[in-house]
Design a protein around this motif. Sequence first.
Motif, PDB file in Angstrom:
ATOM      1  N   PRO A 215       0.796  -1.230   0.000  1.00 53.47           N
ATOM      2  CA  PRO A 215       0.000   0.000   0.000  1.00 53.47           C
ATOM      3  C   PRO A 215       0.827   1.279   0.000  1.00 53.47           C
ATOM      4  CG  PRO A 215      -1.026  -1.607   1.433  1.00 53.47           C
ATOM      5  CD  PRO A 215       0.304  -2.192   1.007  1.00 53.47           C
ATOM      6  N   ARG A 216       1.961   1.296   0.669  1.00 53.47           N
ATOM      7  CA  ARG A 216       2.739   2.541   0.680  1.00 53.47           C
ATOM      8  C   ARG A 216       3.488   2.763  -0.627  1.00 53.47           C
ATOM      9  NH1 ARG A 216       8.296   2.104   2.309  1.00 53.47           N
ATOM     10  NH2 ARG A 216       8.874   0.026   3.094  1.00 53.47           N
TER      11      ARG A 216
ATOM     12  N   LEU B  60       2.012   1.738  -3.650  1.00 52.89           N
ATOM     13  CA  LEU B  60       0.997   1.951  -4.679  1.00 52.89           C
ATOM     14  C   LEU B  60       0.535   3.397  -4.772  1.00 52.89           C
ATOM     15  CD1 LEU B  60      -1.204  -1.256  -4.283  1.00 52.89           C
ATOM     16  CD2 LEU B  60       0.634  -0.816  -5.939  1.00 52.89           C
ATOM     17  N   VAL B  61       0.919   4.246  -3.816  1.00 52.83           N
ATOM     18  CA  VAL B  61       0.557   5.662  -3.884  1.00 52.83           C
ATOM     19  C   VAL B  61       1.627   6.483  -4.599  1.00 52.83           C
ATOM     20  CG1 VAL B  61      -0.839   5.513  -1.803  1.00 52.83           C
ATOM     21  CG2 VAL B  61       1.566   6.163  -1.605  1.00 52.83           C
TER      22      VAL B  61
ATOM     23  N   LEU C 283      -6.527  -4.578  -3.460  1.00 56.80           N
ATOM     24  CA  LEU C 283      -5.640  -3.420  -3.354  1.00 56.80           C
ATOM     25  C   LEU C 283      -5.831  -2.482  -4.541  1.00 56.80           C
ATOM     26  CD1 LEU C 283      -2.238  -4.871  -2.062  1.00 56.80           C
ATOM     27  CD2 LEU C 283      -3.731  -3.245  -0.891  1.00 56.80           C
TER      28      LEU C 283
ATOM     29  N   ASP D  37      -9.040  -0.644  -4.027  1.00 56.58           N
ATOM     30  CA  ASP D  37      -8.926   0.332  -2.945  1.00 56.58           C
ATOM     31  C   ASP D  37      -8.155   1.578  -3.372  1.00 56.58           C
ATOM     32  OD1 ASP D  37     -10.257  -1.439  -1.314  1.00 56.58           O
ATOM     33  OD2 ASP D  37      -8.449  -2.169  -0.290  1.00 56.58           O
ATOM     34  N   HIS D  38      -7.192   1.417  -4.288  1.00 56.42           N
ATOM     35  CA  HIS D  38      -6.347   2.527  -4.714  1.00 56.42           C
ATOM     36  C   HIS D  38      -6.800   3.140  -6.035  1.00 56.42           C
ATOM     37  CE1 HIS D  38      -3.730   0.778  -1.644  1.00 56.42           C
ATOM     38  NE2 HIS D  38      -3.080   1.921  -1.639  1.00 56.42           N
TER      39      HIS D  38
ATOM     40  N   MET E 115      -6.881   1.810  -8.997  1.00 52.79           N
ATOM     41  CA  MET E 115      -5.906   1.490 -10.020  1.00 52.79           C
ATOM     42  C   MET E 115      -6.368   0.307 -10.869  1.00 52.79           C
ATOM     43  SD  MET E 115      -2.410   1.741  -7.780  1.00 52.79           S
ATOM     44  CE  MET E 115      -1.359   2.020  -9.202  1.00 52.79           C
TER      45      MET E 115
ATOM     46  N   GLY F 258      -5.845   4.825 -14.066  1.00 52.04           N
ATOM     47  CA  GLY F 258      -5.539   5.196 -12.685  1.00 52.04           C
ATOM     48  C   GLY F 258      -5.159   6.651 -12.512  1.00 52.04           C
TER      49      GLY F 258
ATOM     50  N   ARG G 229      -2.423   8.204 -13.406  1.00 48.07           N
ATOM     51  CA  ARG G 229      -1.020   8.465 -13.088  1.00 48.07           C
ATOM     52  C   ARG G 229      -0.108   8.487 -14.302  1.00 48.07           C
ATOM     53  NH1 ARG G 229       0.047   5.307  -8.139  1.00 48.07           N
ATOM     54  NH2 ARG G 229      -1.662   5.736  -6.694  1.00 48.07           N
TER      55      ARG G 229
END
Length: 282
Positions: A92-93, A95-96, A125, A128-129, A131, A258, A260
């Motif tokens: 999780p840290r 994926l941001v 995941l 949640d993100h 993506m 996503g 990005r």
Amino acid sequence: MRIFDPHIHMTSRTTDDYEAMHAAGVRAVVEPSFWLGQPRTSPSSFLDYFDALLGWEPFRAAQHGIAHHCTLALNPKEANDPRCTPVLDALPRYLVKGGVVAVGEIGYDSMTPAEDTALAAQLQLAADHGMPALVHTPHRDKLAGLRRTVDVVHESSLPTERVLLDHLNETTVKEAKASGCWLGFSVYPDTKMDEDRMVAVLKEYGPEKILVNSAADWGRSDPLKTRKVADAMLAAGFGEDDVDQVLWRNPVAFYGLGGRLRLDVPQARNLHEGNSILRGGE
């Protein structure tokens, strides 16, 4: 001609490959995290690898005018090793971070219960993100693997339009297309797909939601296979717009889901963390 290779493992390629790819028209790549041949023994080795995909590889790519992005995940093969699975807690840290455009490669290798667990967790995941997810379909027993993959995707919170099913071939493309997911094809010198087979698939199914990649790694592979597919498409009667859709606009559309994706190439720097790609000089 502009080319986006949506699945290539540049950490296993030389800087000369970047130069040759740019000359062939490649202007953007996505590098999925994957296993490295030698088994990892702890989550720490994943984190160093992730850092390289976010730092060193974009630096190398920028030297040759190529925009580099990555996808991060616990890959299917190493999902079976309990020494590696704690990396799921660290994802999780990562994926941001800005250079990460999807969760991947996830999916199946041997279709074990451990792989079931890792796939479901990482689809969550991705959801949640906000993506997309790059899903590796197994190299063995492909149709059964695809069906099991699609079942897990449909059970997840991630919409099918945010899932790319990769390493497809003629035995799996029909059911993969029916699933509503995006379709990925890896073109290799000896295994997986080749240029002529890829063109045949495109003739039958059309260019919509299809991505073509080289998946080049440390095995026998070819980072110029995307260009060779483009040339084969033109030789078979496809128009330049079809080529641009398959080799550029489709990967841009999928990995842009996503929010990005950045296709402008960063200004090339001389050093990354004090290191240069040069040897024997400044």
